[in-house]
Design a protein around this motif. Structure first.
Motif, PDB file in Angstrom:
ATOM      1  N   GLU A   1     -62.302 -79.321 -70.481  1.00 18.13           N
ATOM      2  CA  GLU A   1     -62.742 -80.615 -69.973  1.00 18.13           C
ATOM      3  C   GLU A   1     -63.846 -80.418 -68.937  1.00 18.13           C
ATOM      4  OE1 GLU A   1     -59.570 -82.929 -68.463  1.00 18.13           O
ATOM      5  OE2 GLU A   1     -58.368 -82.788 -70.285  1.00 18.13           O
ATOM      6  N   THR A   2     -64.902 -81.224 -69.068  1.00 14.98           N
ATOM      7  CA  THR A   2     -65.973 -81.179 -68.084  1.00 14.98           C
ATOM      8  C   THR A   2     -65.566 -82.022 -66.888  1.00 14.98           C
ATOM      9  OG1 THR A   2     -67.659 -80.924 -69.805  1.00 14.98           O
ATOM     10  CG2 THR A   2     -68.397 -81.674 -67.655  1.00 14.98           C
ATOM     11  N   VAL A   3     -65.408 -81.372 -65.752  1.00 10.15           N
ATOM     12  CA  VAL A   3     -65.022 -82.086 -64.536  1.00 10.15           C
ATOM     13  C   VAL A   3     -66.097 -81.856 -63.486  1.00 10.15           C
ATOM     14  CG1 VAL A   3     -62.560 -81.899 -64.999  1.00 10.15           C
ATOM     15  CG2 VAL A   3     -63.691 -80.086 -63.725  1.00 10.15           C
ATOM     16  N   GLU A   4     -66.119 -82.739 -62.513  1.00  7.34           N
ATOM     17  CA  GLU A   4     -67.087 -82.572 -61.437  1.00  7.34           C
ATOM     18  C   GLU A   4     -66.838 -81.245 -60.734  1.00  7.34           C
ATOM     19  OE1 GLU A   4     -66.905 -85.884 -58.821  1.00  7.34           O
ATOM     20  OE2 GLU A   4     -68.057 -87.197 -60.140  1.00  7.34           O
ATOM     21  N   PRO A   5     -67.882 -80.439 -60.538  1.00  8.76           N
ATOM     22  CA  PRO A   5     -67.697 -79.148 -59.879  1.00  8.76           C
ATOM     23  C   PRO A   5     -67.653 -79.263 -58.368  1.00  8.76           C
ATOM     24  CG  PRO A   5     -69.975 -79.399 -60.523  1.00  8.76           C
ATOM     25  CD  PRO A   5     -69.261 -80.634 -61.020  1.00  8.76           C
ATOM     26  N   TYR A   6     -67.469 -80.457 -57.866  1.00  6.13           N
ATOM     27  CA  TYR A   6     -67.435 -80.673 -56.426  1.00  6.13           C
ATOM     28  C   TYR A   6     -66.529 -81.847 -56.116  1.00  6.13           C
ATOM     29  CZ  TYR A   6     -71.001 -83.905 -58.146  1.00  6.13           C
ATOM     30  OH  TYR A   6     -71.677 -84.848 -58.877  1.00  6.13           O
ATOM     31  N   THR A   7     -66.126 -81.901 -54.880  1.00  4.71           N
ATOM     32  CA  THR A   7     -65.452 -83.089 -54.361  1.00  4.71           C
ATOM     33  C   THR A   7     -66.394 -83.707 -53.341  1.00  4.71           C
ATOM     34  OG1 THR A   7     -63.433 -83.898 -53.290  1.00  4.71           O
ATOM     35  CG2 THR A   7     -64.271 -81.758 -52.565  1.00  4.71           C
ATOM     36  N   THR A   8     -65.965 -84.741 -52.639  1.00  4.15           N
ATOM     37  CA  THR A   8     -66.859 -85.367 -51.658  1.00  4.15           C
ATOM     38  C   THR A   8     -66.131 -85.599 -50.348  1.00  4.15           C
ATOM     39  OG1 THR A   8     -66.321 -87.638 -52.346  1.00  4.15           O
ATOM     40  CG2 THR A   8     -68.143 -86.549 -53.489  1.00  4.15           C
ATOM     41  N   GLU A   9     -66.880 -85.576 -49.274  1.00  3.59           N
ATOM     42  CA  GLU A   9     -66.363 -85.851 -47.938  1.00  3.59           C
ATOM     43  C   GLU A   9     -67.455 -86.520 -47.116  1.00  3.59           C
ATOM     44  OE1 GLU A   9     -63.487 -85.553 -46.558  1.00  3.59           O
ATOM     45  OE2 GLU A   9     -62.357 -84.162 -47.816  1.00  3.59           O
ATOM     46  N   LYS A  10     -67.036 -87.347 -46.177  1.00  2.00           N
ATOM     47  CA  LYS A  10     -67.946 -87.842 -45.152  1.00  2.00           C
ATOM     48  C   LYS A  10     -67.834 -86.845 -44.006  1.00  2.00           C
ATOM     49  CE  LYS A  10     -70.638 -91.365 -43.934  1.00  2.00           C
ATOM     50  NZ  LYS A  10     -71.829 -91.744 -44.694  1.00  2.00           N
ATOM     51  N   MET A  11     -68.731 -85.861 -43.983  1.00  3.31           N
ATOM     52  CA  MET A  11     -68.570 -84.735 -43.071  1.00  3.31           C
ATOM     53  C   MET A  11     -68.610 -85.156 -41.602  1.00  3.31           C
ATOM     54  SD  MET A  11     -67.924 -82.200 -44.957  1.00  3.31           S
ATOM     55  CE  MET A  11     -67.956 -80.910 -43.722  1.00  3.31           C
ATOM     56  N   SER A  12     -69.299 -86.240 -41.299  1.00  4.44           N
ATOM     57  CA  SER A  12     -69.354 -86.679 -39.903  1.00  4.44           C
ATOM     58  C   SER A  12     -68.014 -87.228 -39.433  1.00  4.44           C
ATOM     59  CB  SER A  12     -70.437 -87.751 -39.739  1.00  4.44           C
ATOM     60  OG  SER A  12     -70.142 -88.889 -40.542  1.00  4.44           O
ATOM     61  N   ARG A  13     -67.116 -87.529 -40.393  1.00  8.55           N
ATOM     62  CA  ARG A  13     -65.821 -88.097 -40.038  1.00  8.55           C
ATOM     63  C   ARG A  13     -64.654 -87.256 -40.524  1.00  8.55           C
ATOM     64  NH1 ARG A  13     -67.413 -94.181 -42.179  1.00  8.55           N
ATOM     65  NH2 ARG A  13     -69.270 -94.432 -40.881  1.00  8.55           N
ATOM     66  N   VAL A  14     -64.911 -86.065 -41.014  1.00 11.51           N
ATOM     67  CA  VAL A  14     -63.836 -85.249 -41.562  1.00 11.51           C
ATOM     68  C   VAL A  14     -62.869 -84.856 -40.439  1.00 11.51           C
ATOM     69  CG1 VAL A  14     -65.023 -83.029 -41.269  1.00 11.51           C
ATOM     70  CG2 VAL A  14     -63.336 -83.297 -43.085  1.00 11.51           C
ATOM     71  N   PRO A  15     -61.557 -85.007 -40.653  1.00  4.45           N
ATOM     72  CA  PRO A  15     -60.589 -84.654 -39.591  1.00  4.45           C
ATOM     73  C   PRO A  15     -60.759 -83.205 -39.142  1.00  4.45           C
ATOM     74  CG  PRO A  15     -59.501 -85.875 -41.350  1.00  4.45           C
ATOM     75  CD  PRO A  15     -60.887 -85.567 -41.843  1.00  4.45           C
ATOM     76  N   GLY A  16     -60.819 -83.018 -37.832  1.00  8.89           N
ATOM     77  CA  GLY A  16     -60.978 -81.668 -37.294  1.00  8.89           C
ATOM     78  C   GLY A  16     -62.404 -81.188 -37.229  1.00  8.89           C
ATOM     79  N   GLY A  17     -63.334 -81.931 -37.821  1.00  5.86           N
ATOM     80  CA  GLY A  17     -64.737 -81.545 -37.774  1.00  5.86           C
ATOM     81  C   GLY A  17     -65.050 -80.318 -38.625  1.00  5.86           C
ATOM     82  N   TYR A  18     -66.247 -79.782 -38.442  1.00  9.57           N
ATOM     83  CA  TYR A  18     -66.672 -78.607 -39.206  1.00  9.57           C
ATOM     84  C   TYR A  18     -67.635 -77.781 -38.361  1.00  9.57           C
ATOM     85  CZ  TYR A  18     -71.090 -81.073 -40.052  1.00  9.57           C
ATOM     86  OH  TYR A  18     -72.286 -81.722 -39.883  1.00  9.57           O
ATOM     87  N   LEU A  19     -67.829 -76.545 -38.768  1.00 13.46           N
ATOM     88  CA  LEU A  19     -68.748 -75.630 -38.090  1.00 13.46           C
ATOM     89  C   LEU A  19     -69.791 -75.157 -39.089  1.00 13.46           C
ATOM     90  CD1 LEU A  19     -69.549 -73.822 -35.627  1.00 13.46           C
ATOM     91  CD2 LEU A  19     -67.986 -72.092 -36.580  1.00 13.46           C
ATOM     92  N   ALA A  20     -71.085 -75.381 -38.779  1.00 15.49           N
ATOM     93  CA  ALA A  20     -72.162 -74.908 -39.644  1.00 15.49           C
ATOM     94  C   ALA A  20     -72.321 -73.406 -39.460  1.00 15.49           C
ATOM     95  CB  ALA A  20     -73.462 -75.632 -39.313  1.00 15.49           C
ATOM     96  N   LEU A  21     -72.192 -72.651 -40.562  1.00 15.93           N
ATOM     97  CA  LEU A  21     -72.312 -71.192 -40.507  1.00 15.93           C
ATOM     98  C   LEU A  21     -73.703 -70.718 -40.887  1.00 15.93           C
ATOM     99  CD1 LEU A  21     -68.895 -70.281 -42.189  1.00 15.93           C
ATOM    100  CD2 LEU A  21     -69.410 -70.513 -39.755  1.00 15.93           C
ATOM    101  N   THR A  22     -74.506 -71.584 -41.516  1.00 17.48           N
ATOM    102  CA  THR A  22     -75.901 -71.283 -41.848  1.00 17.48           C
ATOM    103  C   THR A  22     -76.754 -72.474 -41.437  1.00 17.48           C
ATOM    104  OG1 THR A  22     -75.857 -72.284 -44.060  1.00 17.48           O
ATOM    105  CG2 THR A  22     -75.124 -69.987 -43.881  1.00 17.48           C
ATOM    106  N   GLU A  23     -78.051 -72.265 -41.385  1.00  9.86           N
ATOM    107  CA  GLU A  23     -78.971 -73.384 -41.252  1.00  9.86           C
ATOM    108  C   GLU A  23     -78.981 -74.139 -42.575  1.00  9.86           C
ATOM    109  OE1 GLU A  23     -80.268 -74.158 -38.500  1.00  9.86           O
ATOM    110  OE2 GLU A  23     -80.336 -72.325 -37.290  1.00  9.86           O
ATOM    111  N   CYS A  24     -79.459 -75.402 -42.557  1.00 14.72           N
ATOM    112  CA  CYS A  24     -79.588 -76.111 -43.827  1.00 14.72           C
ATOM    113  C   CYS A  24     -80.713 -75.467 -44.635  1.00 14.72           C
ATOM    114  CB  CYS A  24     -79.846 -77.597 -43.604  1.00 14.72           C
ATOM    115  SG  CYS A  24     -81.453 -78.019 -42.958  1.00 14.72           S
ATOM    116  N   PHE A  25     -80.538 -75.442 -45.956  1.00 14.28           N
ATOM    117  CA  PHE A  25     -81.520 -74.779 -46.823  1.00 14.28           C
ATOM    118  C   PHE A  25     -81.802 -75.663 -48.034  1.00 14.28           C
ATOM    119  CE2 PHE A  25     -77.264 -73.342 -47.825  1.00 14.28           C
ATOM    120  CZ  PHE A  25     -77.179 -73.468 -49.211  1.00 14.28           C
ATOM    121  N   GLU A  26     -82.990 -75.488 -48.602  1.00 15.33           N
ATOM    122  CA  GLU A  26     -83.380 -76.269 -49.771  1.00 15.33           C
ATOM    123  C   GLU A  26     -82.808 -75.636 -51.033  1.00 15.33           C
ATOM    124  OE1 GLU A  26     -87.508 -77.237 -52.070  1.00 15.33           O
ATOM    125  OE2 GLU A  26     -87.460 -77.747 -49.927  1.00 15.33           O
TER     126      GLU A  26
END
Length: 715
Positions: free
Chosen positions: A347-372
């Motif tokens: 079955e072809t399924v989405e290879p990703y899920t989604t999150e509103k990262m600005s509101r994700v519980p516990g927050g997040y830590l960027a380990l790299t700079e943003c890249f193209e």
């Protein structure tokens, strides 16, 4: 059952023909009543069809009884999976009673259960229009609307910035000469109305969802634009010139983009539009009226990414525990979320899920700079065509902060025209969420500055895919999913660091052990990571069993479980004289659940699981084996069910269930109605009248008082 026999009414006709008809109608009515009393609903239904075809003037007299017969016969057809016959009966009934809201509503209920939600919505909507006070139909319509009108429609329509920029870009294009417009994936029709308001001469809009199409018709009519916008209930792929629209258009507007940009099929629909529905694109140096050439809004997009540490993502996509309420999760069982599954799955399924990262519980830590990651020009047909066939690009991104590599977060900048753009970045307040590509199968998820996160990116099966994520360090490379299982692989390694890396990836299970990959929903993985949830159930079940078991046996079970942690499903230390028939426990929770195995550790218990997927059954068998359960201690309920009416009746015994476990609360807080119905249809066990609903569970046939600390969200 309605109990009335209408008398055939003579019309203006007379003679032998009318008398014969009346006699046949009378006999058929008597036969129908006889069949109803014998519960032969199929034959009774056939008789009523004959009566109504011969004597339509009796419709009002037999309506109530006909409805009852139809509904009972439909229940039998549904139980026999005779779908076509069931739908055929309702079509016949609606030909006879086209304005019967009760039949319309019942037809919708069957369609909804079969998965035809769009069609069901149409019947519910019709029932409500026929009788606005029909509460059952209104409730059904609102329920199916919650399925079909995605929540993001409301968020999107409330995104003022998005609406303003789209409106400005469309207005600019129309003012420059794009007077014929096609809106692909119209939704509520807002982009079409922007175009018409801007002065477009011809506006066409296509929408596949019947519910959204009807909603768009209502919205356009409410704005008094129905005469200027032609709405089409179809895919853009099915639009033909001049059958549906008179000629090629000069502007296509669309917002068929998801968090991963490509997931709603924008590339495929635009390729078709350029080839069949749009005027040719403007060539370099060409001047003149914009109406002479075609273009697309949005014009292009740039996709960006960033590697992050995020505990919330981790707990939904990686099982981080080896022991759940005393149950060992063996090394030969590998749990994955659908977003982590291979592109090679059936079955072809989405290879990703989604999150509103600005509101994700516990927050997040960027380990790299943003890249193209990549760019795409929606006004370049050849570039669009090459996306699906292009080989994956390899990207290496330097790590700037140390932490646990949990996911690659993806967003994009949508360039509507030369001057206007929309960003879905985590730092923007936007209606879009970000696409999340969870990282899995690394020997070590800890990364630090000096390392590089490596990945391959491509556009396959209509999705942006980020695969083969690995970490390249200053000393060695660790690949996701790479296993060295042969001696020649070890000998081929050069440095000591590479040897260490290979050894870290060696399989630790026995060579002859059965390996199982089990795909779980992200909420199921989060639940498996929640030890508090399982300990709460274990405590509650122990309390019930203690109230049901003789005191001596309870003491024996407690002693045995304490002394034999690895085999507490056995009762070999309790004398046969003191062991009554085991307690039967059935878990009807939705999806994957190890609660039956936990129940099996509580002494003289025979647990049953109601999981439906084969991979879940195999996984539970392997977990049982790893925890030294005697063979076939755990049973799978659906293997015993031959008659659907027998659900929840324990097989081959007149004894009743001691405990039925129902985890019916969805992460949103809603009750899963299907699970409640699954338990309610049982007539083979007594339910204590003091049943209480304590979030997130109800356990029947005993009242369980879970401490309020267990009443928090499990997901």
């Amino acid at each position: 059952m309605p109990n009335s026999r209408p008398r055939p009414r003579r019309g203006a006709r007379s003679g032998a023909g009318a008398a014969g008809r009346d006699e046949l109608v009378s006999r058929s009515l008597r036969s129908a009543e006889h069949c109803l009393s014998a519960q032969d609903f199929g034959t009774a239904y056939a008789h009523y069809l004959l009566v109504l075809s011969l004597a339509p003037e009796l419709k009002d007299d037999v309506k109530e009884t006909f409805q009852y017969t139809l509904f009972r016969w439909a229940e039998e057809l549904d139980a026999l999976s005779r779908t076509q016959d069931l739908l055929g009966c309702y079509e016949q009934a609606l030909e006879l009673f086209p304005d019967d809201e009760v039949i319309c509503n019942s037809m919708g209920e069957h369609l909804f259960r079969m998965g035809f939600r769009d069609e069901a919505a149409g019947y519910f909507h019709k029932a409500v229009k026929l009788n606005p006070d029909f509460n059952d139909a209104k409730e059904n319509f609102y329920r199916v609307a919650n399925w079909l009108v995605e929540r993001w429609h409301f968020i999107m329509l409330n995104d003022t910035k998005r609406n303003t920029i789209y409106n400005a870009a469309i207005q600019n294009a129309v003012c420059l000469g794009s007077k014929s417009v096609l809106d692909i994936g119209a939704g509520t029709g807002i982009l079409s109305m922007f175009a018409k308001k801007a002065g477009a001469h011809s506006v066409y809009a296509c929408e596949l969802s019947k519910t959204m199409y009807e909603l768009a018709c209502d919205v356009v009519a409410a704005n008094k634009m129905e005469a200027g916008i032609k709405l089409l209930h179809m895919k853009s792929f099915d639009i033909e010139i001049p059958k549906h629209i008179p000629e090629r258009v000069s502007l296509v507007v669309t917002e068929t983009v998801d968090a991963g940009l490509f997931g709603e099929g924008i590339v495929e629909s635009l390729i078709h539009a350029w080839e069949h529905l749009l005027l040719q694109p403007k060539t370099r140096g060409e001047n003149g009226n914009c109406e002479k050439y075609g273009k697309v809004i949005p014009a292009s997009a740039v996709i960006f990414g960033m590697a992050v540490e995020c505990a919330e993502i981790r707990r939904h996509h990686r099982v981080g525990t080896k022991d759940v309420a005393g149950i060992c999760l063996p090394a030969n069982v590998k749990f994955q979320s659908p977003a982590c599954s291979s592109v090679d799955t059936e079955e072809t399924v989405e290879p990703y899920t989604t999150e509103k990262m600005s509101r994700v519980p516990g927050g997040y830590l960027a380990l790299t700079e943003c890249f193209e990651i990549m760019t795409v020009d929606f006004n370049n047909l050849q570039e669009l065509k090459s996306l699906a066939t292009k080989k994956p690009d390899k990207i290496g991104i330097p790590v700037v902060k140390e932490g646990i590599l949990d996911a690659v977060v993806v967003w994009f900048v949508l360039q509507l025209d030369d001057e206007r753009s929309l960003s879905t970045s985590p730092s923007e307040e936007t209606c879009w969420e970000q696409a999340i590509y969870p990282v899995h199968d690394l020997a070590d998820y800890w990364i630090k500055p000096g390392d590089h996160v490596m990945m391959e990116v491509s556009c396959q099966d209509c999705y942006l895919r980020i695969q083969n994520i690995s970490v390249f360090g200053s000393e060695c490379e660790v690949d996701a999913g790479k296993n060295f299982t042969k001696d020649k692989d070890l000998l081929s390694l050069g440095s000591e660091a590479e040897l260490c890396s290979a050894l870290a990836n060696l399989q630790t299970s026995k060579p002859d052990a059965v390996e199982q990959t089990c795909i779980l929903e992200s909420t199921e993985i989060a639940l498996l990571n929640n030890n508090l949830y399982h300990e709460g159930f274990k405590m509650a079940m122990r309390k019930v069993l203690s109230s049901l078991a003789p005191e001596k046996l309870c003491q024996a079970m407690d002693t045995h479980c304490q002394n034999n942690e690895m085999s507490c499903g056995s009762t070999e230390n309790v004398s046969e004289e003191s062991i009554p028939e085991p307690f039967y426990v059935l878990d009807v929770s939705e999806g994957f659940s190890i609660l039956p195995i936990i129940a099996g550790t509580l002494g003289q218990v025979k647990p049953y699981s109601s999981v439906e997927k084969d991979q879940h059954r195999i996984t539970l068998d392997l977990i049982s084996e790893a925890n030294h359960f005697p063979k076939e201690t755990l049973e799978f309920w659906l293997r015993h069910v031959e008659d659907e009416s027998a659900v929840l009746q324990r097989p081959k015994s007149d004894k009743l269930w001691s405990i039925i476990i129902l985890d019916v609360i969805e992460p949103s807080g809603l009750i899963q109605q299907e699970i409640m119905e699954k338990a309610a249809i049982s007539s083979s066990f007594d339910i204590y009248p003091e049943v209480q609903l304590l979030s997130p569970v109800v356990i029947w046939s005993q009242v369980l008082q879970l401490p309020w600390c267990y009443g928090k969200s499990w997901y």
